[in-house]
Motif scaffolding. Structure first.
Motif, PDB file in Angstrom:
ATOM      1  N   ASN A 115      -8.064  -2.972   1.644  1.00 47.94           N
ATOM      2  CA  ASN A 115      -7.035  -3.057   0.605  1.00 47.94           C
ATOM      3  C   ASN A 115      -7.618  -3.618  -0.691  1.00 47.94           C
ATOM      4  O   ASN A 115      -7.302  -3.145  -1.789  1.00 47.94           O
ATOM      5  CB  ASN A 115      -5.887  -3.951   1.068  1.00 47.94           C
ATOM      6  N   LEU A 118      -9.603  -0.942  -2.515  1.00 48.80           N
ATOM      7  CA  LEU A 118      -8.754   0.035  -3.201  1.00 48.80           C
ATOM      8  C   LEU A 118      -8.098  -0.582  -4.438  1.00 48.80           C
ATOM      9  O   LEU A 118      -7.959   0.075  -5.473  1.00 48.80           O
ATOM     10  CB  LEU A 118      -7.695   0.569  -2.239  1.00 48.80           C
ATOM     11  N   MET A 119      -7.721  -1.855  -4.335  1.00 47.71           N
ATOM     12  CA  MET A 119      -7.173  -2.554  -5.507  1.00 47.71           C
ATOM     13  C   MET A 119      -8.216  -2.645  -6.607  1.00 47.71           C
ATOM     14  O   MET A 119      -7.908  -2.488  -7.796  1.00 47.71           O
ATOM     15  CB  MET A 119      -6.714  -3.965  -5.128  1.00 47.71           C
ATOM     16  N   LEU A 121     -10.707  -0.551  -7.183  1.00 47.87           N
ATOM     17  CA  LEU A 121     -10.866   0.760  -7.817  1.00 47.87           C
ATOM     18  C   LEU A 121      -9.760   1.003  -8.837  1.00 47.87           C
ATOM     19  O   LEU A 121     -10.008   1.485  -9.945  1.00 47.87           O
ATOM     20  CB  LEU A 121     -10.864   1.862  -6.755  1.00 47.87           C
ATOM     21  N   MET A 122      -8.532   0.641  -8.464  1.00 47.17           N
ATOM     22  CA  MET A 122      -7.416   0.771  -9.394  1.00 47.17           C
ATOM     23  C   MET A 122      -7.643  -0.106 -10.626  1.00 47.17           C
ATOM     24  O   MET A 122      -7.536   0.360 -11.769  1.00 47.17           O
ATOM     25  CB  MET A 122      -6.113   0.354  -8.703  1.00 47.17           C
ATOM     26  N   ALA A 123      -8.006  -1.367 -10.399  1.00 38.42           N
ATOM     27  CA  ALA A 123      -8.188  -2.314 -11.498  1.00 38.42           C
ATOM     28  C   ALA A 123      -9.345  -1.897 -12.398  1.00 38.42           C
ATOM     29  O   ALA A 123      -9.250  -1.967 -13.631  1.00 38.42           O
ATOM     30  CB  ALA A 123      -8.435  -3.713 -10.942  1.00 38.42           C
ATOM     31  N   PHE A 125     -10.599   1.090 -12.951  1.00 36.04           N
ATOM     32  CA  PHE A 125     -10.282   2.274 -13.753  1.00 36.04           C
ATOM     33  C   PHE A 125      -9.248   1.977 -14.835  1.00 36.04           C
ATOM     34  O   PHE A 125      -9.101   2.757 -15.775  1.00 36.04           O
ATOM     35  CB  PHE A 125      -9.834   3.439 -12.865  1.00 36.04           C
ATOM     36  N   ILE A 126      -8.542   0.861 -14.716  1.00 35.34           N
ATOM     37  CA  ILE A 126      -7.675   0.435 -15.823  1.00 35.34           C
ATOM     38  C   ILE A 126      -8.536   0.072 -17.032  1.00 35.34           C
ATOM     39  O   ILE A 126      -8.155   0.299 -18.187  1.00 35.34           O
ATOM     40  CB  ILE A 126      -6.807  -0.773 -15.400  1.00 35.34           C
ATOM     41  N   THR A 179      -9.935  -9.428  -8.852  1.00 38.17           N
ATOM     42  CA  THR A 179      -9.129  -8.743  -7.839  1.00 38.17           C
ATOM     43  C   THR A 179      -9.017  -9.574  -6.571  1.00 38.17           C
ATOM     44  O   THR A 179      -7.918  -9.766  -6.029  1.00 38.17           O
ATOM     45  CB  THR A 179      -9.753  -7.374  -7.502  1.00 38.17           C
ATOM     46  N   SER A 206      -0.471  -1.391   4.402  1.00 39.30           N
ATOM     47  CA  SER A 206      -0.157  -0.709   3.144  1.00 39.30           C
ATOM     48  C   SER A 206       0.956  -1.432   2.406  1.00 39.30           C
ATOM     49  O   SER A 206       0.875  -1.654   1.188  1.00 39.30           O
ATOM     50  CB  SER A 206       0.247   0.743   3.417  1.00 39.30           C
ATOM     51  N   GLY A 213      -1.178  -5.877  -4.972  1.00 36.28           N
ATOM     52  CA  GLY A 213      -1.735  -4.809  -5.792  1.00 36.28           C
ATOM     53  C   GLY A 213      -1.074  -4.749  -7.154  1.00 36.28           C
ATOM     54  O   GLY A 213      -1.750  -4.543  -8.181  1.00 36.28           O
ATOM     55  N   ALA A 217      -2.891  -5.293 -10.818  1.00 40.06           N
ATOM     56  CA  ALA A 217      -2.727  -4.342 -11.928  1.00 40.06           C
ATOM     57  C   ALA A 217      -2.172  -5.049 -13.162  1.00 40.06           C
ATOM     58  O   ALA A 217      -2.625  -4.801 -14.292  1.00 40.06           O
ATOM     59  CB  ALA A 217      -1.812  -3.197 -11.508  1.00 40.06           C
TER      60      ALA A 217
END
Length: 450
Positions: A115, A118-119, A121-123, A125-126, A179, A206, A213, A217
């Motif tokens: 988890n 994946l967090m 990767l999201m952060a 790409f921000i 993160t 999830s 998550g 973000a």
């Protein structure tokens, strides 16, 4: 300084270095460093395929290459870009996963490493798109240049999305650290959606990651927003200290300080290479990627194992050979028998702890000065362009000669590697010869008493 003060200094130094090396952050960075090795090796193989005519300037070879392997050079470049072009994702992603796992195991909190990855990767790409504050609103940067194309805020080149490659490693580490800390804080304060025990673990994980998550973000987006309004962004802010440290490491004195500290720490029994590489790994990876694109950096890839510490820390390959074939002391000759094969592959713990070198005041000077000497020779040879720059990262156990060839994709690199090993041994020789005589005398005296 008397023996008591010396012992106290050694103990304090060992404890401080050991504490740093054992910190969660450093351990996670080391795992990240290991994770990029297969990617850099794969990339190195395909980059070698693209530069074979330069590596072997044999008459007629360039034409033969163009009619055979040269037909696939663009495909080779794509594979290279698909390894070196995502280094920030691999390095910082593994760091985040490992960092989270360490907290999970040592703090016994319900954070899930996958988890966190994946967090991250999201952060991350921000932060990747380039944004500006213009006319009272956030807008994407749009630009078209010969080298760089920026569309929708994403800077791309022939290597792919620019900021997810080596240039983004340092930013990725910071985003990964944030993160993990936000995720950990949320879980420790029970900011999560809990599902009944009957719900499958995958589904439960999830939902438990939903609120943390969102927090990740929000924090990253808020930081990005503040910096954008100020006319910059997180990449530009972090580039200032990163480039400063990188520039220092690229100087002859900065490089020699790194070599000195590695061996100074090793003498106290602390793995100096592990500690120092946690600092310089992002730098050498970024410099290597820059070199492959036409830049020039000495401190790139893995110059230490290719040219400086051949045979292991202390540059002990020549020493191992001498111990086996020329030493008269039984103790040293036996160590030579044990060490000779590992030394070929840059492994020298039998010498470090068996000779010993660690805590041995008789051998501290050559242990530090031999790699400094080979480092100076390497720096002069490469910066004067007698030997090509490092464009590839060879596996660290690669034997002498082959390591230099792979690193530079040139026979000149192989020659430099061998010369460095000889230079290092010349520093070692008078000290190990004296030490051999001392041990031989002790052995004879001991035998006479029996």
């Amino acid at each position: 300084m008397d023996n008591k003060q010396t012992s106290s200094f050694k103990d304090n130094m060992t404890k401080a270095a050991g504490k740093f090396a054992g910190s969660r952050f450093v351990r996670a960075i080391m795992q990240a460093g290991f994770s990029v090795i297969p990617f850099t090796i794969i990339g190195a193989i395909f980059l070698i395929l693209t530069v074979l005519p330069q590596a072997f300037p044999i008459p007629g070879f360039a034409a033969l290459y163009a009619d055979t392997l040269g037909r696939f050079i663009n495909l080779f470049q794509v594979v290279y870009n698909s390894t070196m072009g995502i280094l920030a994702l691999v390095f910082a992603g593994t760091f985040t996963y490992s960092y989270t796992k360490i907290y999970q195991e040592e703090e016994h909190i319900n954070v899930v490493p996958m988890n966190a990855l994946l967090m991250f990767l999201m952060a991350f790409f921000i932060t990747v798109p380039q944004l500006v504050w213009k006319n009272g609103s956030i807008q994407f940067v749009q630009s078209l240049k010969a080298v760089n194309i920026i569309g929708g805020g994403y800077a791309v080149s022939t290597s792919g999305i620019t900021r997810i490659a080596a240039v983004g490693i340092f930013t990725g580490l910071i985003v990964g650290w944030i993160t993990v800390q936000v995720y950990r804080f949320a879980i420790k304060h029970n900011w999560q959606i809990k599902m009944p025990a009957s719900v499958p673990a995958g589904v439960s994980n999830s939902f438990s990651a939903l609120i943390p998550g969102f927090c990740v973000a929000f924090v990253i987006a808020a930081i990005d927003l503040i910096l954008i309004i100020m006319g910059t962004d997180i990449f530009k802010i972090l580039y200032i200290p990163f480039s400063f440290v990188s520039n220092i490491a690229g100087t002859w004195w900065g490089f020699l300080i790194i070599v000195f500290l590695i061996h100074f720490l090793w003498w106290f029994g602390v793995h100096g290479a592990t500690i120092m590489s946690s600092f310089y790994t992002p730098i050498v990876l970024a410099n290597m990627a820059s070199n492959a694109k036409g830049g020039f950096h000495f401190f790139a890839g893995d110059p230490l194992n290719a040219f400086v510490i051949i045979g292991g820390s202390g540059a002990t390959l020549g020493l191992a050979i001498w111990l086996l074939f020329r030493s008269r002391s039984t103790q040293l000759r036996e160590i030579g028998k044990v060490e000779i094969v590992p030394a070929i592959f840059n492994i020298n713990e039998p010498i470090l702890f068996g000779l010993p070198i660690v805590y041995n005041i008789n051998l501290i000077i050559p242990f530090i000065c031999a790699p400094l000497a080979s480092g100076i020779v390497s720096y002069v040879a490469i910066t004067s362009k007698l030997v090509p720059k490092v464009i590839l990262q060879q596996p660290w156990p690669t034997p002498v000669g082959l390591s230099g060839f792979i690193a530079t994709a040139s026979w000149k690199g192989a020659v430099l590697s061998i010369v460095d090993a000889i230079v290092a041994f010349l520093v070692w020789y008078p000290f190990i010869k004296h030490y051999d005589n001392v041990l031989l005398k002790q052995e004879k005296e001991k035998a006479a008493k029996i």
